[in-house]
Design an enzyme around this catalytic site. Structure first.
Site, short mmCIF file in Angstrom:
data_model
loop_
_atom_site.label_atom_id
_atom_site.label_comp_id
_atom_site.label_asym_id
_atom_site.label_seq_id
_atom_site.Cartn_x
_atom_site.Cartn_y
_atom_site.Cartn_z
N HIS A 1 0.84 -1.19 0.00
CA HIS A 1 0.00 0.00 0.00
C HIS A 1 0.87 1.23 0.00
O HIS A 1 1.95 1.22 0.59
CB HIS A 1 -0.91 0.02 1.24
N ASP B 1 -7.74 -6.05 0.23
CA ASP B 1 -8.16 -6.92 -0.85
C ASP B 1 -7.66 -8.36 -0.73
O ASP B 1 -8.04 -9.21 -1.53
CB ASP B 1 -7.70 -6.34 -2.19
N1 CMC Z 1 4.05 -7.40 -4.79
C1 CMC Z 1 5.38 -7.38 -4.99
N2 CMC Z 1 6.15 -6.28 -4.86
C2 CMC Z 1 5.52 -5.15 -4.50
C3 CMC Z 1 4.14 -5.10 -4.26
C4 CMC Z 1 3.40 -6.29 -4.42
N3 CMC Z 1 2.08 -6.31 -4.20
N4 CMC Z 1 3.80 -3.85 -3.93
C5 CMC Z 1 4.93 -3.12 -3.96
N5 CMC Z 1 5.98 -3.91 -4.31
C6 CMC Z 1 7.39 -3.53 -4.40
C7 CMC Z 1 7.64 -2.65 -5.62
O1 CMC Z 1 7.96 -3.45 -6.75
C8 CMC Z 1 8.80 -1.82 -5.16
O2 CMC Z 1 9.96 -2.61 -5.19
P1 CMC Z 1 11.40 -1.96 -5.54
O3 CMC Z 1 11.70 -1.05 -4.40
O4 CMC Z 1 12.31 -3.13 -5.65
O5 CMC Z 1 11.20 -1.25 -6.84
C9 CMC Z 1 8.48 -1.58 -3.68
O6 CMC Z 1 7.67 -2.69 -3.28
C10 CMC Z 1 7.73 -0.28 -3.42
O7 CMC Z 1 6.52 -0.33 -4.13
P2 CMC Z 1 5.89 0.89 -4.92
O8 CMC Z 1 5.60 0.43 -6.32
O9 CMC Z 1 6.71 2.11 -4.75
O10 CMC Z 1 4.54 1.05 -4.16
P3 CMC Z 1 3.37 2.06 -4.53
O11 CMC Z 1 3.07 2.83 -3.32
O12 CMC Z 1 3.69 2.85 -5.75
O13 CMC Z 1 2.17 1.09 -4.92
C11 CMC Z 1 0.39 -0.45 -4.65
C12 CMC Z 1 1.21 0.67 -4.01
C13 CMC Z 1 -0.80 -0.75 -3.78
C14 CMC Z 1 -0.10 0.00 -6.02
C15 CMC Z 1 1.29 -1.70 -4.79
O14 CMC Z 1 1.72 -2.13 -3.52
C16 CMC Z 1 0.59 -2.83 -5.53
O15 CMC Z 1 0.57 -2.84 -6.76
N6 CMC Z 1 -0.01 -3.82 -4.78
C17 CMC Z 1 -0.73 -4.91 -5.41
C18 CMC Z 1 -2.09 -4.44 -5.85
C19 CMC Z 1 -3.02 -4.25 -4.66
O16 CMC Z 1 -3.16 -5.12 -3.81
N7 CMC Z 1 -3.71 -3.08 -4.64
C20 CMC Z 1 -4.70 -2.79 -3.62
C21 CMC Z 1 -4.29 -1.67 -2.72
S1 CMC Z 1 -5.37 -1.56 -1.27
C22 CMC Z 1 -6.93 -1.22 -1.92
C23 CMC Z 1 -7.03 0.19 -2.36
O17 CMC Z 1 -7.23 1.06 -1.50
O18 CMC Z 1 -6.94 0.41 -3.57
#
Ligand code: CMC
Length: 473
Positions: free
Chosen positions: A305, A367
């Site tokens: 998140h 989720d």
């Molecule tokens: N699985 C694997 N790696 C992950 C995940 C994941 N679910 N989420 C983040 N990472 C990694 C990401 O690749 C990055 O790694 P690195 O530092 O090596 O590049 C690191 O963790 C930081 O992640 P980020 O991309 O900067 O995180 P963000 O804040 O931009 O994205 C997110 C947040 C929710 C979009 C992401 O965690 C994600 O895609 N999760 C899976 C989809 C999901 O479950 N979404 C529902 C969110 S809760 C419901 C809502 O309110 O929408």
């Protein structure tokens, strides 16, 4: 309750030194909770913009509605912990809280509930919108279209009536989208049923047979909606606010929010999570799947998140609820669901013990267990994100109201860091050099060989006339 102005919260000043040595004094505001905010609004007058794609460090507005403390895993709605609301309130109680500022008295809750129920029916003309969709249309596509079309029916409401309409009509539209997809007649809402009961009734009753929703399902659905009611400035809420900043019709703004919610990184994650669990299939396949996640071949859906760097408090509630609903099914529980639950539990445990996830502070979000809970209740996978949308509808409309009532509000219009060509001389058409590999060239080539969406291949005739050359059956 009037919203406190950000200017009243100025406590300190930050000094920014620009590359030319000029010092800029920027006000710093102290929020009720959370990090102080540096007001950069005057920066453009010095010839500089801030650059923050994805808004990781940008507070796009001030708000009194909900608050997340990411490191602590805390979520408040109007100051109340989500755990307390979940244990003591109904979804509509929380909806009233978000819209009105305080929890309702019993009398106010009764009146609010009956007003919402009274508005659940849809205008008969809206029914015909559903007929335009293919049978296999995703219900979220139908939601975007039909909710957007409400703006053509209600374009002169006051804000409170709009809020009632949004909360009341989304479940009806959602259930009709489902009925359309399975070819069953639409079922209308009933005044004698609760909000959650009505949704289940409209989903599962038929003119031939009544549907008696088990108590456990009604309670679970109400709690699922409550857990999704509001969540600060997430992507869909920000979309609603931005759409509303141009004074667009609020129902069209909510449709924009639904579109934003649909993606698998946001509300679509509940659908993506259950698909991922099915794909993994067995407990034994979990380690191999996690390796694929760690090599970034795929993501662990339902984890991570932007704000929470600890367990999402909604996920804790959802996990307990999932267990309760599956237990309530007893022997009627499909063994494949039991198996998926085991896969989810194993996956969660393994991820929480793995350095990749702990270092990045990736925890289960709302989720991770919601899809399993909804599956146990007989809700089809394609409706998962629709349920998120129903729950979030009150958050969207409360945030829309807050944004349009903000003093000194302006249209949302971000700047950009332009990295394209600087001004260059124009080239006449006969002097241009061919580039066949451009982004759109590939699609044009494909279309010219395969025909358009209706299987018709067109070529451009000598005088620029379009000529049909072949039909595909
Ligand atoms: N699985 C694997 N790696 C992950 C995940 C994941 N679910 N989420 C983040 N990472 C990694 C990401 O690749 C990055 O790694 P690195 O530092 O090596 O590049 C690191 O963790 C930081 O992640 P980020 O991309 O900067 O995180 P963000 O804040 O931009 O994205 C997110 C947040 C929710 C979009 C992401 O965690 C994600 O895609 N999760 C899976 C989809 C999901 O479950 N979404 C529902 C969110 S809760 C419901 C809502 O309110 O929408």
């Amino acid at each position: 309750m009037s919203q406190p102005k950000s200017d009243d919260r100025k406590k300190q000043t930050a000094t920014l030194t620009l590359p030319d040595g000029k010092m800029v004094e920027l006000p710093v505001y102290t929020p009720s909770d959370g990090p102080p905010c540096i007001d950069v609004r005057t920066l453009q007058s010095y010839g500089y913009y801030t650059y923050d794609p994805g808004f990781t460090s940008t507070a796009s507005c001030s708000s009194v509605l909900s608050y997340i403390d990411g490191p602590k895993g805390l979520l408040l709605h109007r100051g109340y912990r989500i755990e307390d609301l979940a244990a003591n309130c109904s979804y509509l109680e929380v909806a009233y809280l978000l819209l009105n500022g305080n929890l309702p008295t019993r009398k106010h809750l009764e009146e609010f509930t009956s007003s919402v129920l009274a508005m659940m029916m849809l205008h008969m003309k809206l029914r015909s919108f559903f007929q335009g969709f293919k049978d296999n249309a995703h219900p979220m596509a139908i939601m975007v279209g039909v909710v957007g079309s409400l703006s053509a029916f209600y374009d002169n409401d006051d804000r409170a009536t709009t809020a009632l309409r949004v909360i009341a009509k989304l479940p009806t539209i959602a259930a009709m989208a489902y009925k359309h997809s399975i070819g069953q007649p639409y079922i209308y809402p009933r005044a004698d049923l609760s909000y959650a009961e009505n949704f289940l009734h409209m989903m599962f009753a038929t003119p031939f047979e009544e549907y008696q929703a088990p108590d456990a399902f009604v309670k679970a659905l109400d709690l699922i909606l409550l857990l999704h009611a509001d969540h600060e400035q997430n992507a869909s809420t920000t979309t609603v606010r931005i759409a509303g900043s141009s004074d667009a019709n609020p129902l069209a703004c909510v449709a924009a929010g639904i579109a934003s919610l649909w993606g698998p990184m946001h509300g679509g994650a509940n659908e993506a999570t259950i698909k991922m669990l099915r794909e993994i299939g067995t407990v034994e396949a979990v380690p191999e799947f996690l390796e694929r996640v760690k090599t970034k071949e795929c993501k662990l859906m339902g984890f991570g998140h932007r704000v929470y760097k600890n367990v999402d408090p909604r996920a804790k509630q959802m996990k307990v609820l999932c267990d309760q609903v599956i237990n309530a099914l007893g022997e009627n529980c499909d063994p494949t669901l039991h198996n998926l639950l085991q896969v989810a539990l194993t996956l969660e445990k393994a991820a929480l013990a793995d350095e990749y996830f702990t270092q990045r502070k990736l925890f289960p979000n709302v989720d991770f267990y919601s899809g399993l809970t909804l599956t146990a209740m007989g809700i089809p996978t394609s409706m998962f994100t629709v349920l998120f949308a129903i729950g979030r509808s009150v958050g969207w409309i409360a945030q829309w109201k807050e944004s349009v009532e903000e003093t000194g509000r302006r249209i949302s219009r971000p700047r950009q860091m332009y990295i394209g060509e600087t001004e260059r001389p124009f080239i006449k058409i006969d002097d241009r050099i061919a580039n066949d590999d451009g982004f759109i060239d590939t699609a044009v080539k494909r279309q010219r060989s395969l025909g358009n969406d209706h299987g018709v291949v067109h070529t451009v005739g000598q005088k620029g006339m379009i000529r049909t050359t072949s039909f595909k059956s």
